[in-house]
Scaffold this motif. Sequence first.
Motif, PDB file in Angstrom:
ATOM      1  N   THR A  49      31.870  32.703  41.515  1.00  0.00           N
ATOM      2  CA  THR A  49      31.754  31.931  42.746  1.00  0.00           C
ATOM      3  C   THR A  49      32.844  32.288  43.757  1.00  0.00           C
ATOM      4  N   TRP A  50      34.107  32.043  43.402  1.00  0.00           N
ATOM      5  CA  TRP A  50      35.212  32.371  44.306  1.00  0.00           C
ATOM      6  C   TRP A  50      36.513  32.361  43.518  1.00  0.00           C
ATOM      7  N   ASN A  51      37.605  32.749  44.188  1.00  0.00           N
ATOM      8  CA  ASN A  51      38.929  32.884  43.599  1.00  0.00           C
ATOM      9  C   ASN A  51      39.015  34.279  42.980  1.00  0.00           C
ATOM     10  N   TYR A  52      40.069  34.573  42.298  1.00  0.00           N
ATOM     11  CA  TYR A  52      40.248  35.921  41.760  1.00  0.00           C
ATOM     12  C   TYR A  52      39.942  36.017  40.270  1.00  0.00           C
ATOM     13  N   ASN A  53      39.606  34.899  39.633  1.00  0.00           N
ATOM     14  CA  ASN A  53      39.264  34.927  38.214  1.00  0.00           C
ATOM     15  C   ASN A  53      37.789  35.280  38.044  1.00  0.00           C
ATOM     16  N   GLY A  54      37.509  36.259  37.201  1.00  0.00           N
ATOM     17  CA  GLY A  54      36.127  36.617  36.907  1.00  0.00           C
ATOM     18  C   GLY A  54      35.429  37.429  37.968  1.00  0.00           C
ATOM     19  N   VAL A  55      36.181  38.111  38.827  1.00  0.00           N
ATOM     20  CA  VAL A  55      35.563  38.962  39.841  1.00  0.00           C
ATOM     21  C   VAL A  55      34.725  40.024  39.118  1.00  0.00           C
ATOM     22  N   PRO A  56      33.474  40.217  39.535  1.00  0.00           N
ATOM     23  CA  PRO A  56      32.623  41.192  38.853  1.00  0.00           C
ATOM     24  C   PRO A  56      33.206  42.605  38.933  1.00  0.00           C
ATOM     25  N   THR A  57      32.912  43.394  37.921  1.00  0.00           N
ATOM     26  CA  THR A  57      33.331  44.800  37.948  1.00  0.00           C
ATOM     27  C   THR A  57      32.484  45.527  38.978  1.00  0.00           C
ATOM     28  N   ASN A  58      32.875  46.742  39.320  1.00  0.00           N
ATOM     29  CA  ASN A  58      32.178  47.466  40.383  1.00  0.00           C
ATOM     30  C   ASN A  58      30.786  47.958  39.978  1.00  0.00           C
TER      31      ASN A  58
END
Length: 128
Positions: A49-58
């Motif tokens: 959803t948002w924030n820097y935790n769990g940002v999808p890989t490229n």
Amino acid sequence: LEFNLRMVQVYDLKKNDNPCVGTGRYAAEHWIHSHPSNMPCDLSSDDYTWNYNGVPTNDFEIKLEPAPRFEMKKYEKPTVGCRPIQGTMIKPRLKEYESLYPNETVPESWWGWKFFNVLYNNKTMKES
């Protein structure tokens, strides 16, 4: 940045850096989507959803969808320190638009009408 000063006033904040409403170092990230005519979209098919935790890989699956794609509860991040009013209620958002864009009207097609009204219709949160 005038945007940041107005946001701090709208939300009556004591500290300047607030990721929940987009002030301080987060102001530019929030500003880009702050106009009421903005029609946000989402490309990720996972549960980020948002924030820097769990940002999808490229290499994530790209699927263009209108945002927001989840119910309000999914966007709430109590561990980030957001108060319930910050980003989860319609009146502060409308006050933000009024302060930032006094000569604009929030269009009928605004994404927030449906997103926030679902919450009110279910009576899960008091209006501010």
